[in-house]
Motif scaffolding. Structure first.
Motif, PDB file in Angstrom:
ATOM      1  N   GLY A  51      63.667 -89.311 -65.584  1.00 41.55           N
ATOM      2  CA  GLY A  51      62.977 -90.372 -66.291  1.00 41.55           C
ATOM      3  C   GLY A  51      63.625 -90.826 -67.582  1.00 41.55           C
ATOM      4  O   GLY A  51      63.175 -91.757 -68.213  1.00 41.55           O
ATOM      5  N   GLY A  52      64.682 -90.194 -68.006  1.00 41.04           N
ATOM      6  CA  GLY A  52      65.372 -90.616 -69.215  1.00 41.04           C
ATOM      7  C   GLY A  52      64.690 -90.143 -70.484  1.00 41.04           C
ATOM      8  O   GLY A  52      63.734 -89.370 -70.466  1.00 41.04           O
ATOM      9  N   ALA A  53      65.187 -90.632 -71.608  1.00 41.19           N
ATOM     10  CA  ALA A  53      64.724 -90.189 -72.926  1.00 41.19           C
ATOM     11  C   ALA A  53      63.251 -90.516 -73.164  1.00 41.19           C
ATOM     12  O   ALA A  53      62.513 -89.712 -73.715  1.00 41.19           O
ATOM     13  N   GLY A  54      62.816 -91.671 -72.756  1.00 40.93           N
ATOM     14  CA  GLY A  54      61.429 -92.083 -72.993  1.00 40.93           C
ATOM     15  C   GLY A  54      60.417 -91.207 -72.293  1.00 40.93           C
ATOM     16  O   GLY A  54      59.337 -90.934 -72.837  1.00 40.93           O
ATOM     17  N   ALA A  55      60.756 -90.725 -71.136  1.00 41.97           N
ATOM     18  CA  ALA A  55      59.830 -89.887 -70.371  1.00 41.97           C
ATOM     19  C   ALA A  55      59.601 -88.530 -71.037  1.00 41.97           C
ATOM     20  O   ALA A  55      58.636 -87.847 -70.718  1.00 41.97           O
ATOM     21  N   SER A  56      60.460 -88.178 -71.962  1.00 39.93           N
ATOM     22  CA  SER A  56      60.326 -86.867 -72.615  1.00 39.93           C
ATOM     23  C   SER A  56      59.340 -86.888 -73.791  1.00 39.93           C
ATOM     24  O   SER A  56      59.120 -85.867 -74.421  1.00 39.93           O
ATOM     25  N   ILE A  57      58.756 -88.037 -74.073  1.00 39.08           N
ATOM     26  CA  ILE A  57      57.760 -88.119 -75.150  1.00 39.08           C
ATOM     27  C   ILE A  57      56.382 -88.081 -74.499  1.00 39.08           C
ATOM     28  O   ILE A  57      55.735 -89.098 -74.293  1.00 39.08           O
ATOM     29  N   GLY A  58      55.945 -86.887 -74.167  1.00 40.35           N
ATOM     30  CA  GLY A  58      54.673 -86.691 -73.482  1.00 40.35           C
ATOM     31  C   GLY A  58      53.493 -86.695 -74.448  1.00 40.35           C
ATOM     32  O   GLY A  58      53.636 -86.865 -75.658  1.00 40.35           O
ATOM     33  N   ALA A  59      52.309 -86.461 -73.899  1.00 39.90           N
ATOM     34  CA  ALA A  59      51.068 -86.497 -74.682  1.00 39.90           C
ATOM     35  C   ALA A  59      51.066 -85.450 -75.797  1.00 39.90           C
ATOM     36  O   ALA A  59      50.645 -85.735 -76.921  1.00 39.90           O
ATOM     37  N   VAL A  60      51.533 -84.246 -75.520  1.00 41.77           N
ATOM     38  CA  VAL A  60      51.546 -83.190 -76.539  1.00 41.77           C
ATOM     39  C   VAL A  60      52.495 -83.580 -77.672  1.00 41.77           C
ATOM     40  O   VAL A  60      52.169 -83.440 -78.853  1.00 41.77           O
ATOM     41  N   LYS A  61      53.666 -84.087 -77.330  1.00 43.98           N
ATOM     42  CA  LYS A  61      54.641 -84.498 -78.343  1.00 43.98           C
ATOM     43  C   LYS A  61      54.058 -85.617 -79.200  1.00 43.98           C
ATOM     44  O   LYS A  61      54.173 -85.593 -80.433  1.00 43.98           O
ATOM     45  N   ARG A  62      53.416 -86.596 -78.568  1.00 42.96           N
ATOM     46  CA  ARG A  62      52.806 -87.696 -79.326  1.00 42.96           C
ATOM     47  C   ARG A  62      51.725 -87.173 -80.273  1.00 42.96           C
ATOM     48  O   ARG A  62      51.654 -87.587 -81.433  1.00 42.96           O
ATOM     49  N   ARG A  63      50.895 -86.244 -79.792  1.00 42.53           N
ATOM     50  CA  ARG A  63      49.850 -85.663 -80.648  1.00 42.53           C
ATOM     51  C   ARG A  63      50.450 -84.973 -81.868  1.00 42.53           C
ATOM     52  O   ARG A  63      49.932 -85.085 -82.984  1.00 42.53           O
ATOM     53  N   ARG A  64      51.523 -84.264 -81.672  1.00 40.29           N
ATOM     54  CA  ARG A  64      52.164 -83.553 -82.783  1.00 40.29           C
ATOM     55  C   ARG A  64      52.794 -84.523 -83.790  1.00 40.29           C
ATOM     56  O   ARG A  64      52.779 -84.287 -84.992  1.00 40.29           O
ATOM     57  N   ILE A  65      53.350 -85.612 -83.293  1.00 39.10           N
ATOM     58  CA  ILE A  65      53.919 -86.628 -84.186  1.00 39.10           C
ATOM     59  C   ILE A  65      52.800 -87.276 -84.999  1.00 39.10           C
ATOM     60  O   ILE A  65      52.925 -87.452 -86.217  1.00 39.10           O
ATOM     61  N   VAL A  66      51.701 -87.614 -84.340  1.00 36.88           N
ATOM     62  CA  VAL A  66      50.559 -88.217 -85.033  1.00 36.88           C
ATOM     63  C   VAL A  66      50.000 -87.254 -86.075  1.00 36.88           C
ATOM     64  O   VAL A  66      49.703 -87.645 -87.211  1.00 36.88           O
ATOM     65  N   PHE A  67      49.886 -85.969 -85.723  1.00 42.06           N
ATOM     66  CA  PHE A  67      49.399 -84.967 -86.667  1.00 42.06           C
ATOM     67  C   PHE A  67      50.303 -84.896 -87.893  1.00 42.06           C
ATOM     68  O   PHE A  67      49.834 -84.879 -89.036  1.00 42.06           O
ATOM     69  N   ALA A  68      51.607 -84.867 -87.680  1.00 42.34           N
ATOM     70  CA  ALA A  68      52.550 -84.811 -88.798  1.00 42.34           C
ATOM     71  C   ALA A  68      52.431 -86.075 -89.655  1.00 42.34           C
ATOM     72  O   ALA A  68      52.463 -85.994 -90.886  1.00 42.34           O
ATOM     73  N   ALA A  69      52.274 -87.219 -89.019  1.00 39.79           N
ATOM     74  CA  ALA A  69      52.113 -88.474 -89.762  1.00 39.79           C
ATOM     75  C   ALA A  69      50.843 -88.438 -90.613  1.00 39.79           C
ATOM     76  O   ALA A  69      50.850 -88.854 -91.781  1.00 39.79           O
ATOM     77  N   GLN A  70      49.757 -87.928 -90.051  1.00 43.02           N
ATOM     78  CA  GLN A  70      48.508 -87.824 -90.810  1.00 43.02           C
ATOM     79  C   GLN A  70      48.682 -86.908 -92.022  1.00 43.02           C
ATOM     80  O   GLN A  70      48.198 -87.220 -93.112  1.00 43.02           O
ATOM     81  N   CYS A  71      49.373 -85.805 -91.837  1.00 46.26           N
ATOM     82  CA  CYS A  71      49.644 -84.888 -92.959  1.00 46.26           C
ATOM     83  C   CYS A  71      50.495 -85.578 -94.023  1.00 46.26           C
ATOM     84  O   CYS A  71      50.230 -85.456 -95.224  1.00 46.26           O
ATOM     85  N   PHE A  72      51.504 -86.311 -93.602  1.00 39.09           N
ATOM     86  CA  PHE A  72      52.370 -87.030 -94.528  1.00 39.09           C
ATOM     87  C   PHE A  72      51.561 -88.045 -95.335  1.00 39.09           C
ATOM     88  O   PHE A  72      51.747 -88.195 -96.540  1.00 39.09           O
ATOM     89  N   LEU A  73      50.642 -88.724 -94.674  1.00 40.27           N
ATOM     90  CA  LEU A  73      49.863 -89.778 -95.323  1.00 40.27           C
ATOM     91  C   LEU A  73      48.838 -89.230 -96.322  1.00 40.27           C
ATOM     92  O   LEU A  73      48.310 -90.000 -97.131  1.00 40.27           O
TER      93      LEU A  73
END
Length: 134
Positions: A81-103
């Motif tokens: 599936g290429g690079a984009g397919a490797s950004i799954g739901a868990v990865k997205r949740r962790r990115i959002v969590f880190a963004a919330q902490c940063f903010l």
């Protein structure tokens, strides 16, 4: 033959040294591309503490003030599936969590979005608004 090397003693999520080098090179390329497009670097590799924490590869700012949380993914081959397919739901949740902490540092957070820079077989693609925080 790096793939034959034992990962004994390493954490399950610790990439091999060659993977780290390739990841850093992909982030360097993505950063240069985004800066050329007019975005300014705010922070690189922002990490939250703890085992379930997250990381944002690049935090950029658009000229209009929008903060952009960027996930950089690179694949030498487009299999699975290429690079984009490797950004799954868990990865997205962790990115959002880190963004919330940063903010949390901001008294009044600016507009934000989540982008992805995908590098498949050397071809770079910038996906604005790649996913939502909800």
């Amino acid at each position: 033959m790096e793939f034959l090397r034992s990962k004994k003693g390493q954490g399950a999520n610790v990439p091999a040294p060659g993977t780290r080098v390739a990841g850093a090179a992909a982030e360097d390329r993505a950063l240069a591309y985004l800066q050329q497009a007019g975005l300014a670097l705010v922070q690189r590799n922002y990490r939250t503490a703890g085992r379930g924490g997250g990381e944002v590869d690049l935090i950029m700012r658009e000229p209009d003030g929008t903060l952009v949380f960027v996930e950089v993914r690179s694949r030498g081959r487009a299999t699975h599936g290429g690079a984009g397919a490797s950004i799954g739901a868990v990865k997205r949740r962790r990115i959002v969590f880190a963004a919330q902490c940063f903010l949390l540092r901001w008294p009044a957070p600016p507009p934000c979005r989540f982008d992805a820079v995908l590098i498949d077989e050397g071809r770079l693609q910038w996906l604005r608004g790649a996913f939502e925080a909800c």
